[in-house]
Design an enzyme around this catalytic site. Structure first.
Site, PDB file in Angstrom:
ATOM      1  N   LYS A  41       0.836  -1.222   0.000  1.00 19.80           N
ATOM      2  CA  LYS A  41       0.000   0.000   0.000  1.00 19.80           C
ATOM      3  C   LYS A  41       0.859   1.256   0.000  1.00 19.80           C
ATOM      4  CE  LYS A  41      -2.348  -0.383   3.802  1.00 19.80           C
ATOM      5  NZ  LYS A  41      -1.858  -1.627   4.390  1.00 19.80           N
ATOM      6  N   ARG A 120      -9.021   1.623  10.095  1.00 13.79           N
ATOM      7  CA  ARG A 120      -8.645   0.222  10.244  1.00 13.79           C
ATOM      8  C   ARG A 120      -9.725  -0.570  10.956  1.00 13.79           C
ATOM      9  NH1 ARG A 120      -2.799   0.840   9.921  1.00 13.79           N
ATOM     10  NH2 ARG A 120      -1.676  -1.101  10.000  1.00 13.79           N
ATOM     11  N   ARG A 159      11.251  -7.486   4.491  1.00 14.09           N
ATOM     12  CA  ARG A 159      11.284  -6.030   4.272  1.00 14.09           C
ATOM     13  C   ARG A 159      12.372  -5.376   5.129  1.00 14.09           C
ATOM     14  NH1 ARG A 159       5.594  -2.971   4.535  1.00 14.09           N
ATOM     15  NH2 ARG A 159       5.711  -3.339   6.765  1.00 14.09           N
ATOM     16  N   ARG A 203      -0.185  -8.972  13.764  1.00 10.29           N
ATOM     17  CA  ARG A 203      -0.739  -7.972  12.826  1.00 10.29           C
ATOM     18  C   ARG A 203      -1.713  -8.617  11.844  1.00 10.29           C
ATOM     19  NH1 ARG A 203       4.297  -5.346  10.214  1.00 10.29           N
ATOM     20  NH2 ARG A 203       2.901  -3.826   9.282  1.00 10.29           N
TER      21      ARG A 203
HETATM   22  P1  AMP Z   1       1.184   0.727   9.388  1.00 15.95           P
HETATM   23  O1  AMP Z   1       2.440   1.428   9.038  1.00 15.95           O
HETATM   24  O2  AMP Z   1      -0.038   1.319   8.759  1.00 15.95           O
HETATM   25  O3  AMP Z   1       1.274  -0.769   9.168  1.00 15.95           O
HETATM   26  O4  AMP Z   1       0.956   0.933  10.969  1.00 15.95           O
HETATM   27  C1  AMP Z   1       1.887   0.480  11.899  1.00 15.95           C
HETATM   28  C2  AMP Z   1       1.216   0.265  13.246  1.00 15.95           C
HETATM   29  O5  AMP Z   1       0.658   1.506  13.718  1.00 15.95           O
HETATM   30  C3  AMP Z   1       0.037  -0.703  13.249  1.00 15.95           C
HETATM   31  O6  AMP Z   1       0.450  -2.062  13.372  1.00 15.95           O
HETATM   32  C4  AMP Z   1      -0.752  -0.222  14.478  1.00 15.95           C
HETATM   33  O7  AMP Z   1      -0.121  -0.636  15.669  1.00 15.95           O
HETATM   34  C5  AMP Z   1      -0.576   1.281  14.386  1.00 15.95           C
HETATM   35  N1  AMP Z   1      -1.643   1.913  13.586  1.00 15.95           N
HETATM   36  C6  AMP Z   1      -1.482   2.636  12.455  1.00 15.95           C
HETATM   37  N2  AMP Z   1      -2.661   3.094  12.006  1.00 15.95           N
HETATM   38  C7  AMP Z   1      -3.608   2.645  12.873  1.00 15.95           C
HETATM   39  C8  AMP Z   1      -5.026   2.754  12.939  1.00 15.95           C
HETATM   40  N3  AMP Z   1      -5.722   3.438  12.004  1.00 15.95           N
HETATM   41  N4  AMP Z   1      -5.673   2.148  13.959  1.00 15.95           N
HETATM   42  C9  AMP Z   1      -4.998   1.472  14.906  1.00 15.95           C
HETATM   43  N5  AMP Z   1      -3.660   1.307  14.900  1.00 15.95           N
HETATM   44  C10 AMP Z   1      -2.959   1.884  13.892  1.00 15.95           C
END
Ligand code: AMP
Length: 251
Positions: A41, A120, A159, A203
């Site tokens: 993404k 999310r 990654r 995750r």
């Molecule tokens: P990402 O880079 O989008 O994969 O986000 C990394 C981590 O940030 C996730 O595994 C969550 O712990 C937290 N996170 C990011 N965005 C959200 C969201 N909208 N709701 C809840 N946790 C989030």
């Protein structure tokens, strides 16, 4: 690599302003990107931002920016959020929503936006609809990137990221020229804490439980566009543009 746009207002929140404001678009695109962690993404968001002139609004980037310090000491809510993040768990809705509300100005950005990693959960999606409604702006589409589970795990565990210029590599699919070293700035590549095997497992479970239901939510809203992310980033981007074109013509 794509030059990263100034995202000060998003990353810092509050009264912070971007030094270089986004260019006004005659028809700003307002999109949400969905997909399991590791589907690519972030890469698609960068390519789309470059093409559409929109700003990449990633909630994960806000948390990572807070963790990396800067001038502001993280407050208690942010400290709690970082602990959830370290485990690979979702940050509670209320913390995320307060953070987004503090950045509402970015949702009115004249260049448009691509939300990546938010919403999310269905609660977050419902709140986003209310926030956007109050700003008199509407989403154009929700792009959902799909990939088989075993491919997701392989992409995440291989990654590697550069802490300095944020470039992303993969030990097999996109190795750096020198092992462990960023091709662009020579930074020392690292594996994100939440890309470690235990955190990946959490995750993906969290994704299935909380985020996958969002596709039904947005399908009902007539906004969902499903795109296969099984091929190269370039091919996925090509499919994305075709799909967006189709959506624009259909509405
Ligand atoms: P990402 O880079 O989008 O994969 O986000 C990394 C981590 O940030 C996730 O595994 C969550 O712990 C937290 N996170 C990011 N965005 C959200 C969201 N909208 N709701 C809840 N946790 C989030």
């Amino acid at each position: 690599m794509i030059a990263t746009r100034d995202r000060t207002a998003w990353l810092a929140g509050g009264n912070a302003r971007c030094a270089v404001p986004a260019r006004r678009q005659s028809q700003p695109k307002r999109l949400v990107l969905l997909g399991a962690p590791g589907v690519g993404k972030g890469t698609q968001a960068e390519l789309l931002c470059e093409r559409l002139g929109a700003c990449h609004l990633s909630t994960g980037d806000v948390f990572r920016a807070a963790r990396c310090g800067g001038s502001r000491e993280p407050g208690p809510a942010m400290m709690a959020a970082l602990e959830y993040m370290r485990r690979g768990d979702l940050v509670p809705d209320e913390i995320v929503l307060n953070m987004v509300r503090d950045r509402t100005r970015c949702l009115r950005c004249q260049g448009g936006f691509l939300l990546d990693g938010f919403p999310r959960t269905v609660t977050q999606a419902e709140s986003l609809a209310r926030i956007l409604g109050a700003q008199n702006v509407a989403l154009e589409a929700v792009l959902s990137y799909e990939l088989p589970l075993e491919e997701v795990v392989s992409r995440l565990s291989g990654r590697r990221a550069c802490p300095d210029c944020k470039a992303s590599f993969h030990v097999v699919a996109l190795p750096p020229r020198v092992v462990g070293e960023c091709d662009h700035c020579g930074g020392k590549l690292y594996q994100r804490e939440d890309d470690q095997p235990d955190a990946i497992r959490v995750r993906l479970q969290v994704y299935e439980k909380s985020t996958a239901p969002l596709t039904d939510f947005y399908r009902r809203e007539g906004l969902l566009v499903v795109i296969s992310a099984a091929d190269s980033p370039e091919e996925t981007f090509r499919r994305t543009l075709v799909a967006l074109n189709g959506k624009a013509q259909a509405t």
